[in-house]
Design a protein around this motif. Structure first.
Motif, PDB file in Angstrom:
ATOM      1  N   GLN A 172       0.873  -1.193   0.000  1.00  0.00           N
ATOM      2  CA  GLN A 172       0.000   0.000   0.000  1.00  0.00           C
ATOM      3  C   GLN A 172       0.904   1.234   0.000  1.00  0.00           C
ATOM      4  O   GLN A 172       1.025   1.932   1.005  1.00  0.00           O
ATOM      5  CB  GLN A 172      -0.905  -0.014   1.227  1.00  0.00           C
ATOM      6  N   ASN A 173       1.525   1.470  -1.156  1.00  0.00           N
ATOM      7  CA  ASN A 173       2.622   2.431  -1.183  1.00  0.00           C
ATOM      8  C   ASN A 173       2.218   3.893  -1.045  1.00  0.00           C
ATOM      9  O   ASN A 173       2.917   4.673  -0.412  1.00  0.00           O
ATOM     10  CB  ASN A 173       3.450   2.214  -2.447  1.00  0.00           C
ATOM     11  N   GLN A 174       1.096   4.250  -1.658  1.00  0.00           N
ATOM     12  CA  GLN A 174       0.660   5.649  -1.538  1.00  0.00           C
ATOM     13  C   GLN A 174       0.337   5.974  -0.082  1.00  0.00           C
ATOM     14  O   GLN A 174       0.737   7.000   0.452  1.00  0.00           O
ATOM     15  CB  GLN A 174      -0.581   5.921  -2.413  1.00  0.00           C
ATOM     16  N   LYS A 175      -0.380   5.050   0.527  1.00  0.00           N
ATOM     17  CA  LYS A 175      -0.764   5.240   1.932  1.00  0.00           C
ATOM     18  C   LYS A 175       0.482   5.278   2.828  1.00  0.00           C
ATOM     19  O   LYS A 175       0.608   6.135   3.711  1.00  0.00           O
ATOM     20  CB  LYS A 175      -1.688   4.093   2.347  1.00  0.00           C
ATOM     21  N   ALA A 176       1.408   4.367   2.559  1.00  0.00           N
ATOM     22  CA  ALA A 176       2.649   4.324   3.342  1.00  0.00           C
ATOM     23  C   ALA A 176       3.383   5.652   3.227  1.00  0.00           C
ATOM     24  O   ALA A 176       3.893   6.186   4.217  1.00  0.00           O
ATOM     25  CB  ALA A 176       3.538   3.182   2.863  1.00  0.00           C
ATOM     26  N   GLU A 177       3.413   6.184   2.010  1.00  0.00           N
ATOM     27  CA  GLU A 177       4.102   7.465   1.792  1.00  0.00           C
ATOM     28  C   GLU A 177       3.502   8.555   2.676  1.00  0.00           C
ATOM     29  O   GLU A 177       4.218   9.285   3.374  1.00  0.00           O
ATOM     30  CB  GLU A 177       4.019   7.866   0.309  1.00  0.00           C
ATOM     31  N   SER A 178       2.167   8.628   2.692  1.00  0.00           N
ATOM     32  CA  SER A 178       1.560   9.722   3.468  1.00  0.00           C
ATOM     33  C   SER A 178       1.706   9.490   4.979  1.00  0.00           C
ATOM     34  O   SER A 178       1.880  10.437   5.744  1.00  0.00           O
ATOM     35  CB  SER A 178       0.101   9.950   3.055  1.00  0.00           C
ATOM     36  N   VAL A 179       1.669   8.227   5.407  1.00  0.00           N
ATOM     37  CA  VAL A 179       1.833   7.953   6.847  1.00  0.00           C
ATOM     38  C   VAL A 179       3.256   8.307   7.304  1.00  0.00           C
ATOM     39  O   VAL A 179       3.460   8.901   8.362  1.00  0.00           O
ATOM     40  CB  VAL A 179       1.509   6.470   7.160  1.00  0.00           C
ATOM     41  N   LEU A 180       4.248   7.975   6.473  1.00  0.00           N
ATOM     42  CA  LEU A 180       5.635   8.306   6.834  1.00  0.00           C
ATOM     43  C   LEU A 180       5.851   9.823   6.824  1.00  0.00           C
ATOM     44  O   LEU A 180       6.534  10.376   7.689  1.00  0.00           O
ATOM     45  CB  LEU A 180       6.609   7.631   5.862  1.00  0.00           C
ATOM     46  N   LYS A 181       5.237  10.481   5.862  1.00  0.00           N
ATOM     47  CA  LYS A 181       5.372  11.941   5.770  1.00  0.00           C
ATOM     48  C   LYS A 181       4.795  12.586   7.024  1.00  0.00           C
ATOM     49  O   LYS A 181       5.412  13.457   7.653  1.00  0.00           O
ATOM     50  CB  LYS A 181       4.642  12.436   4.524  1.00  0.00           C
ATOM     51  N   GLU A 182       3.617  12.111   7.389  1.00  0.00           N
ATOM     52  CA  GLU A 182       2.961  12.647   8.590  1.00  0.00           C
ATOM     53  C   GLU A 182       3.816  12.388   9.843  1.00  0.00           C
ATOM     54  O   GLU A 182       3.948  13.254  10.710  1.00  0.00           O
ATOM     55  CB  GLU A 182       1.601  11.965   8.739  1.00  0.00           C
ATOM     56  N   LEU A 183       4.418  11.225   9.885  1.00  0.00           N
ATOM     57  CA  LEU A 183       5.274  10.873  11.028  1.00  0.00           C
ATOM     58  C   LEU A 183       6.432  11.866  11.176  1.00  0.00           C
ATOM     59  O   LEU A 183       6.751  12.323  12.274  1.00  0.00           O
ATOM     60  CB  LEU A 183       5.808   9.445  10.837  1.00  0.00           C
ATOM     61  N   MET A 184       7.031  12.232  10.038  1.00  0.00           N
ATOM     62  CA  MET A 184       8.157  13.170  10.095  1.00  0.00           C
ATOM     63  C   MET A 184       7.696  14.563  10.500  1.00  0.00           C
ATOM     64  O   MET A 184       8.406  15.290  11.191  1.00  0.00           O
ATOM     65  CB  MET A 184       8.852  13.219   8.737  1.00  0.00           C
ATOM     66  N   GLU A 185       6.499  14.905  10.064  1.00  0.00           N
ATOM     67  CA  GLU A 185       5.996  16.244  10.393  1.00  0.00           C
ATOM     68  C   GLU A 185       5.528  16.337  11.840  1.00  0.00           C
ATOM     69  O   GLU A 185       5.813  17.304  12.546  1.00  0.00           O
ATOM     70  CB  GLU A 185       4.842  16.612   9.441  1.00  0.00           C
ATOM     71  N   GLU A 186       4.838  15.289  12.293  1.00  0.00           N
ATOM     72  CA  GLU A 186       4.279  15.321  13.652  1.00  0.00           C
ATOM     73  C   GLU A 186       5.341  15.063  14.712  1.00  0.00           C
ATOM     74  O   GLU A 186       5.302  15.624  15.793  1.00  0.00           O
ATOM     75  CB  GLU A 186       3.187  14.250  13.788  1.00  0.00           C
ATOM     76  N   PHE A 187       6.259  14.154  14.399  1.00  0.00           N
ATOM     77  CA  PHE A 187       7.295  13.798  15.383  1.00  0.00           C
ATOM     78  C   PHE A 187       8.673  13.945  14.748  1.00  0.00           C
ATOM     79  O   PHE A 187       9.325  12.943  14.445  1.00  0.00           O
ATOM     80  CB  PHE A 187       7.124  12.340  15.848  1.00  0.00           C
ATOM     81  N   PRO A 188       9.127  15.182  14.553  1.00  0.00           N
ATOM     82  CA  PRO A 188      10.424  15.350  13.867  1.00  0.00           C
ATOM     83  C   PRO A 188      11.590  14.694  14.611  1.00  0.00           C
ATOM     84  O   PRO A 188      12.594  14.370  14.019  1.00  0.00           O
ATOM     85  CB  PRO A 188      10.590  16.871  13.787  1.00  0.00           C
ATOM     86  N   GLN A 189      11.443  14.499  15.929  1.00  0.00           N
ATOM     87  CA  GLN A 189      12.556  13.891  16.684  1.00  0.00           C
ATOM     88  C   GLN A 189      12.269  12.435  17.042  1.00  0.00           C
ATOM     89  O   GLN A 189      12.740  11.943  18.059  1.00  0.00           O
ATOM     90  CB  GLN A 189      12.801  14.686  17.971  1.00  0.00           C
ATOM     91  N   ASN A 190      11.483  11.752  16.244  1.00  0.00           N
ATOM     92  CA  ASN A 190      11.072  10.408  16.672  1.00  0.00           C
ATOM     93  C   ASN A 190      12.245   9.422  16.723  1.00  0.00           C
ATOM     94  O   ASN A 190      13.290   9.633  16.132  1.00  0.00           O
ATOM     95  CB  ASN A 190       9.918   9.894  15.799  1.00  0.00           C
ATOM     96  N   GLU A 191      12.010   8.359  17.471  1.00  0.00           N
ATOM     97  CA  GLU A 191      13.043   7.353  17.721  1.00  0.00           C
ATOM     98  C   GLU A 191      13.604   6.737  16.450  1.00  0.00           C
ATOM     99  O   GLU A 191      14.726   6.293  16.401  1.00  0.00           O
ATOM    100  CB  GLU A 191      12.405   6.173  18.478  1.00  0.00           C
ATOM    101  N   PHE A 192      12.734   6.612  15.446  1.00  0.00           N
ATOM    102  CA  PHE A 192      13.138   5.911  14.221  1.00  0.00           C
ATOM    103  C   PHE A 192      13.375   6.928  13.100  1.00  0.00           C
ATOM    104  O   PHE A 192      12.898   6.759  11.995  1.00  0.00           O
ATOM    105  CB  PHE A 192      12.053   4.921  13.797  1.00  0.00           C
ATOM    106  N   LYS A 193      14.132   7.969  13.428  1.00  0.00           N
ATOM    107  CA  LYS A 193      14.261   9.073  12.491  1.00  0.00           C
ATOM    108  C   LYS A 193      14.957   8.641  11.186  1.00  0.00           C
ATOM    109  O   LYS A 193      14.420   8.827  10.096  1.00  0.00           O
ATOM    110  CB  LYS A 193      15.060  10.187  13.167  1.00  0.00           C
TER     111      LYS A 193
END
Lengths: 240, 177
Positions: A172-193
């Motif tokens: 589900q690549n389109q969805k994965a792309e948007s979820v990862l993008k959101e992750l970077m925006e919402e949690f810029p310092q996340n553990e799995f940067k």
């Protein structure tokens, strides 16, 4: 009359020294005056202390497991990564492959490093345990549903990362792309940067957004860790 | 307060065990670096760190802690420093001013339990899951029956009361087995 219920909060607070000075005085006065009340408190406190120690032991067991899993799996993981890196290094000299192929070559499922799967655990986080158990068994479809459910209850950067991983593993690549993008925006310092940028780059590659993919790989190279640094560098050299 | 910090604190208050692991992973290197000159044996340090994280977690759950002036990290380090001092009988490393009174650390260890409490603990571990869960909500989380009803499937408050007294009875009978 059963007074116990009325007193739960009071007893709990008193035991943890959370009463105000005034409340504390009133409490002491009652203890002195009412024998039943004093006994009820003693019984509450006695069992409460037992449960705190007991729960503490369970929590510690969980951390000991986590620690042993981490120290066992880490070196193996990095050795494997190093071997893969060297193989790809050799491979890259001989062959240039466009987006789709590069994705296939470089993509590998990210391991579960978060929740060790154990059996028979009486844990309140059973959805979490189930999700990672499915993830470990490569039932990405099943894990995906549970991760999504967990995120509805509680936003969490690491769960969102693993949700994105299940999406990648189920194409589900389109969805994965948007979820990862959101992750970077919402949690810029996340553990799995670094990991987030790496997989974001890969999915962009697959979705034929080469320029954006290169930006993501640059971030992986710039990251202070060692995760996929070499591979990201190789990809940057290969991409037009 | 940073959004991420606030979210993690909330998950700790909710008793989310994944948050326990996250804290453990997130601050381990910094903690080890910080205390490695005070605590020489590496094994002891790992053990100390685990105890520290557990204590932090339990303080969040028990007290429904909301750290305002300090962060999870400072709180964690304060607990760790005190534990190291207690363990190695060195001087107290944290001055009282570092922690707000309401954020004072609650601490109870197995060594503090009486014989009778140790027997209770053994018996508790043999209780059914449902009894353990119910007793935990009451004696560990300090929730009233009204609150317990809201978060469980119990039909009404009377059922909770009778179930609890049944579980307590069972607990006491297990001590003598």
């Amino acid at each position: 009359m059963n007074k116990q219920d009325d007193n739960t909060e009071l007893f709990h607070k008193r035991m943890l020294s959370l009463l105000s000075d005034e409340e504390e005085q009133a409490f002491a006065a009652r203890i002195a005056a009412e024998e039943d009340f004093a006994q009820e408190y003693q019984e509450y406190k006695s069992l409460a202390e037992v449960l705190i120690v007991q729960e503490g032991e369970e929590l510690k067991k969980q951390l000991t497991t986590l620690s042993s899993v981490a120290s066992k799996s880490e070196p193996v993981w990095w050795k494997a990564a190093a071997v893969v890196a060297i193989l790809f290094g050799i491979f890259a000299v001989y062959q240039w492959a466009p987006g789709e192929d590069l994705y296939q070559d470089y993509f590998d499922p990210y391991p579960n490093v978060l929740v060790p799967t154990t059996r028979g655990q009486d844990s309140p986080d059973s959805i979490l345990q189930r999700a990672f158990s499915k993830y470990d068994r490569e039932d990405y479809q099943g894990a995906s549903v549970l991760f999504e459910e967990l995120l509805k209850q509680n936003p969490s950067d690491s769960i969102q990362f693993y949700w994105a991983m299940t999406l990648l593993n189920t194409e589900q690549n389109q969805k994965a792309e948007s979820v990862l993008k959101e992750l970077m925006e919402e949690f810029p310092q996340n553990e799995f940067k670094a990991e987030t940028h790496w997989y974001y780059g890969l999915v962009l590659l697959k979705n034929k957004e080469t320029e954006a993919a290169k930006d993501a790989f640059k971030r992986v190279v710039e990251h202070p860790g060692t995760f996929k640094k070499k591979e990201a560098q190789e990809l940057l050299e290969q991409l037009p | 307060m940073e959004k991420k910090e606030a979210q993690l604190q909330k998950r700790l208050r909710d008793g989310d065990r994944k948050a326990l692991e996250q804290v453990y992973i997130q601050y381990k290197d910094a903690f080890v670096a910080y205390l490695s000159d005070r605590v020489i044996v590496r094994d002891q340090l790992e053990d100390l760190y685990q105890d520290t994280v557990v204590s932090l977690f339990q303080n969040f759950v028990l007290k429904q802690l909301e750290l305002e002036s300090s962060s999870i990290k400072t709180y964690l380090f304060a607990i760790g420093k005190n534990k190291a001092a207690a363990h190695f009988r060195g001087p107290q490393l944290v001055s009282r001013e570092e922690i707000e009174p309401k954020e004072a650390i609650y601490q109870i260890e197995k060594e503090n339990l009486s014989e009778e409490q140790l027997a209770l603990k053994k018996a508790f571990e043999r209780l059914s899951d449902s009894c353990r869960q119910l007793l935990r909500l009451h004696y560990y989380r300090g929730l009233t029956d009204k609150e317990i009803k809201k978060m469980t499937d119990y039909k009404d408050i009377n059922t909770i009361k009778s179930s609890r007294s049944r579980c307590l009875k069972k607990l006491k009978s297990l001590i003598h087995e």
